[in-house]
Write a protein that holds these residues in place. Structure first.
Motif, PDB file in Angstrom:
ATOM      1  N   LEU A  75      24.976  42.823  35.153  1.00  0.00           N
ATOM      2  CA  LEU A  75      25.278  44.211  34.784  1.00  0.00           C
ATOM      3  C   LEU A  75      25.479  44.340  33.278  1.00  0.00           C
ATOM      4  O   LEU A  75      24.996  45.285  32.646  1.00  0.00           O
ATOM      5  N   LEU A  76      26.200  43.385  32.702  1.00  0.00           N
ATOM      6  CA  LEU A  76      26.455  43.427  31.264  1.00  0.00           C
ATOM      7  C   LEU A  76      25.174  43.229  30.463  1.00  0.00           C
ATOM      8  O   LEU A  76      24.992  43.835  29.404  1.00  0.00           O
ATOM      9  N   SER A  96      34.721  43.753  29.071  1.00  0.00           N
ATOM     10  CA  SER A  96      33.668  43.110  28.282  1.00  0.00           C
ATOM     11  C   SER A  96      32.816  44.147  27.555  1.00  0.00           C
ATOM     12  O   SER A  96      32.403  43.928  26.411  1.00  0.00           O
ATOM     13  N   ASP A  97      32.528  45.266  28.228  1.00  0.00           N
ATOM     14  CA  ASP A  97      31.724  46.340  27.640  1.00  0.00           C
ATOM     15  C   ASP A  97      31.988  47.638  28.390  1.00  0.00           C
ATOM     16  O   ASP A  97      31.443  47.859  29.473  1.00  0.00           O
ATOM     17  N   PRO A  98      32.822  48.522  27.814  1.00  0.00           N
ATOM     18  CA  PRO A  98      33.172  49.784  28.487  1.00  0.00           C
ATOM     19  C   PRO A  98      31.975  50.687  28.762  1.00  0.00           C
ATOM     20  O   PRO A  98      32.057  51.595  29.588  1.00  0.00           O
ATOM     21  N   LEU A 244      26.903  51.903  38.837  1.00  0.00           N
ATOM     22  CA  LEU A 244      25.528  51.991  38.321  1.00  0.00           C
ATOM     23  C   LEU A 244      25.539  51.690  36.827  1.00  0.00           C
ATOM     24  O   LEU A 244      26.531  51.974  36.137  1.00  0.00           O
ATOM     25  N   ARG A 245      24.467  51.110  36.345  1.00  0.00           N
ATOM     26  CA  ARG A 245      24.305  50.905  34.914  1.00  0.00           C
ATOM     27  C   ARG A 245      24.327  52.266  34.225  1.00  0.00           C
ATOM     28  O   ARG A 245      23.620  53.188  34.622  1.00  0.00           O
ATOM     29  N   LYS A 246      25.145  52.385  33.180  1.00  0.00           N
ATOM     30  CA  LYS A 246      25.386  53.691  32.565  1.00  0.00           C
ATOM     31  C   LYS A 246      24.136  54.321  31.961  1.00  0.00           C
ATOM     32  O   LYS A 246      23.989  55.539  31.960  1.00  0.00           O
ATOM     33  N   ASP A 247      23.233  53.495  31.427  1.00  0.00           N
ATOM     34  CA  ASP A 247      22.095  54.081  30.732  1.00  0.00           C
ATOM     35  C   ASP A 247      20.878  54.298  31.626  1.00  0.00           C
ATOM     36  O   ASP A 247      19.767  54.510  31.131  1.00  0.00           O
TER      37      ASP A 247
END
Length: 302
Positions: A75-76, A96-98, A244-247
């Motif tokens: 995901l990251l 790790s990554d908001p 879900l992946r934000k982008d």
């Protein structure tokens, strides 16, 4: 159901950024959290893969990494688009990554709540009936990124025992088994004296409750619950989010969210496999529901 779908679509539409028309996906990748063997995870989610592929019109793939961190890193790194994370796994991803993922839905239990429990258990014939009986014996955690298989019991059990979870302090040895299924098999086979796993706490013990890792193990024929006994139970834990992946493009988010929201009514058998047993359905969830777990995760990392 109509009200739920309306709420889901409204929430998703408001939070999803407006994407350029030319932004399209060529495939959709679903990450399956560890905790049971890979083939069972793939089998239980094949119906979701097929429905997603049909809905989105792109090749949809399932990925079943060996441990929780494999899904988190996917995901990251943007190599996975969707996963059902545990609350602690979501906390690690967010810390790790908001901007990596966004929670969209959470599983709702048959009682209407979205809590579950870390359940401590042992073999019945061991004579162990409490944490006190486990003193000096071997204790099994699941995965370091599991909420119920590590984070919460590693915080709550020391409060009850007055000792740390370090091997030799209270328990003779504390070790990681690799996941929920591995812990259940290890306790059942006598490789560890006691361990923790997850369950909704509803229904009957002999069934492995209504949903959770114990129910999965019973369904798979790995264990007879009459051979096991519950020795401990955590405070309620918020069920982890489907993320879900934000982008991702906005239309993909809306379509997939609506599919997941309608799955229990549309295909109960598929939902049983995807949601780890019996469930009422899913409902919208946001980041705020996991602030307490994020804070707990921060404390453990200090």
């Amino acid at each position: 159901m109509k009200n739920l779908l309306a709420a889901v679509l409204a929430t998703t539409a408001l939070t999803a950024p407006v994407m350029a028309e030319e932004t399209k996906i060529t495939e959709f990748r679903i990450g399956l959290l560890g905790g049971e063997n890979a083939q069972d995870r793939l089998n239980n989610n094949e119906c979701l893969r097929a429905k997603t592929e049909e809905l989105l019109g792109v090749e949809t793939k399932l990925f079943a990494p060996a441990d929780y961190n494999g899904v988190i890193q996917g995901l990251l790194g943007g190599t996975l688009d969707m996963a059902w994370l545990g609350a602690s796994g979501y906390a690690k991803t967010y810390l790790s990554d908001p901007e990596a993922v966004e929670p969209i839905l959470v599983k709702v239990n048959n009682d209407g709540g979205y809590g579950y429990y870390s359940i401590g258990f042992a073999r019945k014939d061991s004579g162990i009936t409490s944490l006190e009986d486990l003193k000096g014996k071997t204790f099994g955690f699941g995965d370091p990124n599991s909420t119920s298989g590590f984070l919460i019991p590693s915080i709550e059990i020391p409060v009850e025992t007055g000792a740390t979870m370090t091997s030799g302090d209270y328990f003779g040895e504390v070790k990681f088994t690799g996941g929920h299924e591995q812990t259940i098999v290890a306790v059942n086979g006598g490789d560890v004296d006691g361990g923790v796993t997850w369950a909704d706490g509803l229904g009957n013990w002999e069934d492995g409750y209504n949903s959770g890792a114990l129910r999965r193990a019973v369904d798979a024929g790995l264990v007879d619950m009459n051979d096991l006994v519950k020795i401990w139970q955590s405070n309620p834990i918020p069920e982890g989010p489907i993320v879900l992946r934000k982008d991702l493009p906005a239309d993909v988010k809306v379509k997939f969210t609506a599919l997941m929201a309608s799955l229990p009514a549309m295909d109960p058998e598929c939902a049983y496999g995807v949601l780890s047993g019996e469930a009422k359905g899913v409902m919208p969830i946001g980041h705020d529901a996991y602030e307490v777990i994020i804070e707990a995760r921060k404390l453990k990392s200090n």
